[in-house]
Every structure is written in structure tokens, then in C-alpha cells.
Design a protein around this motif. Sequence first.
Motif, PDB file in Angstrom:
ATOM      1  N   CYS A 116       2.161   8.142  -5.342  1.00  0.00           N
ATOM      2  CA  CYS A 116       1.483   6.858  -5.422  1.00  0.00           C
ATOM      3  C   CYS A 116       0.783   6.740  -6.764  1.00  0.00           C
ATOM      4  O   CYS A 116       0.568   7.740  -7.453  1.00  0.00           O
ATOM      5  CB  CYS A 116       0.446   6.735  -4.300  1.00  0.00           C
ATOM      6  N   SER A 142       0.844  -1.194   0.000  1.00  0.00           N
ATOM      7  CA  SER A 142       0.000   0.000   0.000  1.00  0.00           C
ATOM      8  C   SER A 142       0.878   1.243   0.000  1.00  0.00           C
ATOM      9  O   SER A 142       1.987   1.237   0.519  1.00  0.00           O
ATOM     10  CB  SER A 142      -0.948   0.011   1.191  1.00  0.00           C
ATOM     11  N   CYS A 143       0.348   2.291  -0.596  1.00  0.00           N
ATOM     12  CA  CYS A 143       1.033   3.574  -0.659  1.00  0.00           C
ATOM     13  C   CYS A 143       0.031   4.637  -0.226  1.00  0.00           C
ATOM     14  O   CYS A 143      -1.122   4.618  -0.659  1.00  0.00           O
ATOM     15  CB  CYS A 143       1.512   3.834  -2.089  1.00  0.00           C
ATOM     16  N   SER A 144       0.447   5.545   0.614  1.00  0.00           N
ATOM     17  CA  SER A 144      -0.428   6.611   1.087  1.00  0.00           C
ATOM     18  C   SER A 144       0.049   7.939   0.512  1.00  0.00           C
ATOM     19  O   SER A 144       1.248   8.223   0.496  1.00  0.00           O
ATOM     20  CB  SER A 144      -0.408   6.680   2.609  1.00  0.00           C
ATOM     21  N   ASP A 145      -0.898   8.750   0.071  1.00  0.00           N
ATOM     22  CA  ASP A 145      -0.537  10.054  -0.483  1.00  0.00           C
ATOM     23  C   ASP A 145      -0.299  11.090   0.610  1.00  0.00           C
ATOM     24  O   ASP A 145       0.097  12.216   0.344  1.00  0.00           O
ATOM     25  CB  ASP A 145      -1.584  10.546  -1.480  1.00  0.00           C
ATOM     26  N   GLU A 180      -5.572   4.330   0.026  1.00  0.00           N
ATOM     27  CA  GLU A 180      -4.359   3.523  -0.145  1.00  0.00           C
ATOM     28  C   GLU A 180      -4.236   3.138  -1.621  1.00  0.00           C
ATOM     29  O   GLU A 180      -5.212   2.721  -2.243  1.00  0.00           O
ATOM     30  CB  GLU A 180      -4.426   2.265   0.717  1.00  0.00           C
ATOM     31  N   SER A 238       3.705   2.475  -5.743  1.00  0.00           N
ATOM     32  CA  SER A 238       4.453   3.683  -5.434  1.00  0.00           C
ATOM     33  C   SER A 238       4.914   4.255  -6.773  1.00  0.00           C
ATOM     34  O   SER A 238       5.038   3.526  -7.757  1.00  0.00           O
ATOM     35  CB  SER A 238       5.652   3.377  -4.535  1.00  0.00           C
ATOM     36  N   GLU A 240       7.919  12.170  -5.760  1.00  0.00           N
ATOM     37  CA  GLU A 240       7.511  10.876  -5.222  1.00  0.00           C
ATOM     38  C   GLU A 240       6.019  10.906  -4.928  1.00  0.00           C
ATOM     39  O   GLU A 240       5.482  11.921  -4.507  1.00  0.00           O
ATOM     40  CB  GLU A 240       8.286  10.592  -3.944  1.00  0.00           C
TER      41      GLU A 240
END
Length: 139
Positions: free
Chosen positions: A135, A109-112, A118, A122, A133
Amino acid sequence: MKNFICCVALLGFGANLLVNSPSTANEFLINSEIAQTIKSEEFIARGTEPFWSVIVTKKGIVYSSPDVQKQTFSYVPPLKAEARPADLVRVYRLQGKGNNVLILKKIDSCSDGMSDREYPYSAIFILGNKVLEGCADKK
């Protein structure tokens, strides 16, 4: 009675052709794979502080940000990690001045950092000397 037996035999023969017809099943699978491949090539990558987004489609790759004029790049098929699943890492080399690259990597999972959403990827976007960088998700 003979007509009935002939009809049953013909129906059985026709049903056998339909069930054992490889083209119908194969065409469906091939068309599904093509549709999935096309869909899997469409992504939206985004980041915050600064806000930016990159939309990847077969028609082109578009970078936008509130600070900068929208930039469009030609679509190029991504590089993929050797001996890894095709969907794990994608590297899009964007043509133009400088070293412009979009890297998408599948993760848990990637969080902004701004919302509770989620993302499954990435994203690192390199535009010249700027590294952003964020998501990404499939479009």
C-alpha cells in the motif's frame, strides 16, 4: 472638504487596483499548484511479509528492506494513465539493471494486513524478478 474628497478618491482608486490585480491572485494560485504538484510527487509505499518500503521524492527513489541493502534510484517523472486523472495511476520506471518499476494506483482503501490503517493507494514494486505488493500514501 476638497482634501477629504481627494483622499476618498485616491483610496477608492488604490482599492480598485488591489481588488482587480490579477497578479496577486494568480501568483497565489500558481504557487499553490506548484506546491501541490511537488507534494503530490512524494509517496511512501510499504508492504509486509516480506517487509519493504519505497520512498519517492524529487531527490530520488529509495527502496529498503531488512533483508536487502538499501537501493537508491534517480527520480524520474511517472507515466500516467491516458485520459484519466493524473493522480489515478503512476508508474515509476526505475533506472538500473533489470526491469525495476513502482506502480501506484489510487483506490478506495488498501490494508497492509498488519494494522488497522487504511491507505489510499495500492502499490506494486517490481525489482528484477521480485514482485512485491503493498500500500502507499502521500508523504
